[in-house]
Design a protein around this motif. Sequence first.
Motif, PDB file in Angstrom:
ATOM      1  N   UNK A 242      56.874  11.598  66.363  1.00  0.00           N
ATOM      2  CA  UNK A 242      55.719  12.154  66.814  1.00  0.00           C
ATOM      3  C   UNK A 242      55.843  12.295  68.233  1.00  0.00           C
TER       4      UNK A 242
ATOM      5  N   UNK B 163      56.585  17.521  65.831  1.00  0.00           N
ATOM      6  CA  UNK B 163      57.332  16.909  65.309  1.00  0.00           C
ATOM      7  C   UNK B 163      58.829  17.104  65.689  1.00  0.00           C
TER       8      UNK B 163
ATOM      9  N   UNK C  30      53.152  14.539  58.166  1.00  0.00           N
ATOM     10  CA  UNK C  30      51.820  14.185  57.952  1.00  0.00           C
ATOM     11  C   UNK C  30      50.830  15.114  57.104  1.00  0.00           C
TER      12      UNK C  30
ATOM     13  N   UNK D  67      43.030  14.867  64.809  1.00  0.00           N
ATOM     14  CA  UNK D  67      43.699  15.825  64.130  1.00  0.00           C
ATOM     15  C   UNK D  67      43.837  15.764  62.751  1.00  0.00           C
ATOM     16  N   UNK D  68      43.057  14.743  62.210  1.00  0.00           N
ATOM     17  CA  UNK D  68      42.830  14.504  60.811  1.00  0.00           C
ATOM     18  C   UNK D  68      41.615  15.213  60.231  1.00  0.00           C
TER      19      UNK D  68
ATOM     20  N   UNK E  63      40.819  23.004  63.832  1.00  0.00           N
ATOM     21  CA  UNK E  63      41.466  21.907  63.227  1.00  0.00           C
ATOM     22  C   UNK E  63      42.866  22.626  62.802  1.00  0.00           C
ATOM     23  N   UNK E  64      43.608  21.638  62.284  1.00  0.00           N
ATOM     24  CA  UNK E  64      45.072  21.539  61.771  1.00  0.00           C
ATOM     25  C   UNK E  64      45.213  22.748  61.026  1.00  0.00           C
TER      26      UNK E  64
ATOM     27  N   UNK F  47      48.034  20.557  67.795  1.00  0.00           N
ATOM     28  CA  UNK F  47      48.220  19.427  66.697  1.00  0.00           C
ATOM     29  C   UNK F  47      49.491  19.248  66.123  1.00  0.00           C
ATOM     30  N   UNK F  48      50.473  19.597  66.900  1.00  0.00           N
ATOM     31  CA  UNK F  48      51.822  19.505  66.357  1.00  0.00           C
ATOM     32  C   UNK F  48      52.288  20.636  65.300  1.00  0.00           C
TER      33      UNK F  48
END
Lengths: 372, 372
Positions: free
Chosen positions: A150, A165, A244, A334-335, B102-103, B127-128
Amino acid sequence: MALPFTTQIVDIALDERSYPILIGPGLLDSPAAFDRGSASGGTSALIVTNTTVGPLYADRLARVLAQRHSQVRQLALPDGEQYKTWESLNQIFDELLGHGADRKTTLYALGGGVVGDMTGFAAACYMRGVPFVQVPTTLLAQVDSSVGGKTAINHPLGKNMVGAFYQPQAVVCDLDVLKTLPPREMSAGLAEVIKYGPIADMALFEWIEAHIDALRAGDPAALAHAVRRSCEIKAHVVGQDEREAGLRAILNFGHTFGHAVEAGMGYGAWLHGEGVGAGMVMAAELSRELGLVDAAFVDRLRRLIERAGLPVRGAVIDAADNAGRYLELMRVDKKAEGGEIRFVVIDGPGSAAVRAAPDELVRQVIDRCCAA
Amino acid sequence: MALPFTTQIVDIALDERSYPILIGPGLLDSPAAFDRGSASGGTSALIVTNTTVGPLYADRLARVLAQRHSQVRQLALPDGEQYKTWESLNQIFDELLGHGADRKTTLYALGGGVVGDMTGFAAACYMRGVPFVQVPTTLLAQVDSSVGGKTAINHPLGKNMVGAFYQPQAVVCDLDVLKTLPPREMSAGLAEVIKYGPIADMALFEWIEAHIDALRAGDPAALAHAVRRSCEIKAHVVGQDEREAGLRAILNFGHTFGHAVEAGMGYGAWLHGEGVGAGMVMAAELSRELGLVDAAFVDRLRRLIERAGLPVRGAVIDAADNAGRYLELMRVDKKAEGGEIRFVVIDGPGSAAVRAAPDELVRQVIDRCCAA
């Protein structure tokens, strides 16, 4: 040349992106520890460090790397979470382009989590990807942030919001560098060690309870065990869920609340591990409110966090509507999905889950857990 | 709902990152064309466009996407290569974070190469990584830049120096939008179509020679063929070498010289395709100097580039030492290794290779090929 015989190796299994974590004393002076960095055949290397760590270790690392790269440059960024920004990242690009670094240049991240996250992200983006090696010099980076790929920078509206990532070629954890770690940083690192207990391994948790004083005092054997076991758990989780999509989120236990404290107080005011310390207590309280663990478990966790020298109460980040500000900051976690915050909770000692919770309940937890 | 019956589909085969390129008229009004964008189950979408293209098409795209996403926002960035910067990229992050994206938010890149490269890079980093869809509105973007997952922003010291390989969920090429394309942009796009001839397909090259006037006039059947055949060749190359470890570099024919013109003149002064036009002539001249092709081939290529409305001579970017400045800028090309520039040359019509060349020879080519 061989590795020091005391070196332990934990492998991160990710197919063609697999790599070893080397753990032990004396690695900073061992050319064999850096075999993987030159796998690309690149002749040029850049050590990215900060102004605190650089003067202590950068020249030693440069000496070892000189055996593998014909050109080894150094760049020292300002030290602190508040510098985990685009501006710092761009300093890395300026340095690379200013010296004609090509696509086979290897970046070495020598420092804590901030240096590792930024250097890794720079490596992910420079010419769309160059190799990099993590050389973590804090306990926190050795047990957590340098492992798993990460990378990120912060955005004023949220921590680690811009990143990638991107796996390193290797992680080299020289345990000797922990000897110069300030007590506050040692405690911050212990937060991430403690974290692995409630989410995955209560035997580790018991072991930490028995060795917390030795760990804080920098006992080499205790630190070696803590780093290795932490890396093993992290490797296991990351190996199953690199990006993730599910399981990996449990590694963020305490981080949703913790990130809100960090952002709310201004990056750098609280160390990341301090936010995680208080955040774990809050997440445990929330788990109890949800009926997943009992008060004795929360107390036991709180006691260990306190013994680690960490805050067990959150900061007041908004005098007018503290819980409201926490919720606002946590909604960009981010979740979160569709505006719904998803918390890592403990659903029994040694086991974690990700779930939503009613705002009212979360407000109660925040009100109860924050220092007035 | 079905796709318009005139839709052609070219698949990019990259295992779990595979995706379709949809090519045809009327796709901007076809919900079926955007099936892939909602595969993530995300409820929210952001259309990133520019201030030129946005007023023409953004509302239409938003209407179609409203059937798939409960929230569809728009962001119009300034138009031009000089805005392919971190500042513009950060505007995308600000917009996303400011509205709690959001992601699972999907980004739609509606515009030319600049919008596509920046939006793709934003999607890679936010958010990657969030899903994104390319909706290219220029010929250049439809035949080249939107396909294959190269995303980036520019750095003052070099073009596309900071970026990621990140594949879209789909590329939707509505041929109708080419009707509003200014002639200069049409010519710029033709540069990338012509490119595929010398490097891979002389039958295509002959076909372009026969249809260049129809293409410049915007003939729908001619454009449909040019876009489809270009995408097929690009899909074939990218499918074999996603991350440009080798073969894929041939797609940069003309780009090493072209990027130097773009950077040397200041981003935005020359269109990318114009730099590639002049750059292909220079690369062909270099190939001839290296004994790989004959003068007749170079003349034939030059004539077609000229008929496409493109410059066939490079710009003078430094009055004192023009060739020296070219060499300096080309040394930071991503194909360079250890300070040695690697050129895409034609080693026979329809076949390309990557190789170094003596500075003296390159200087001669630059001196001969640049307008005084």
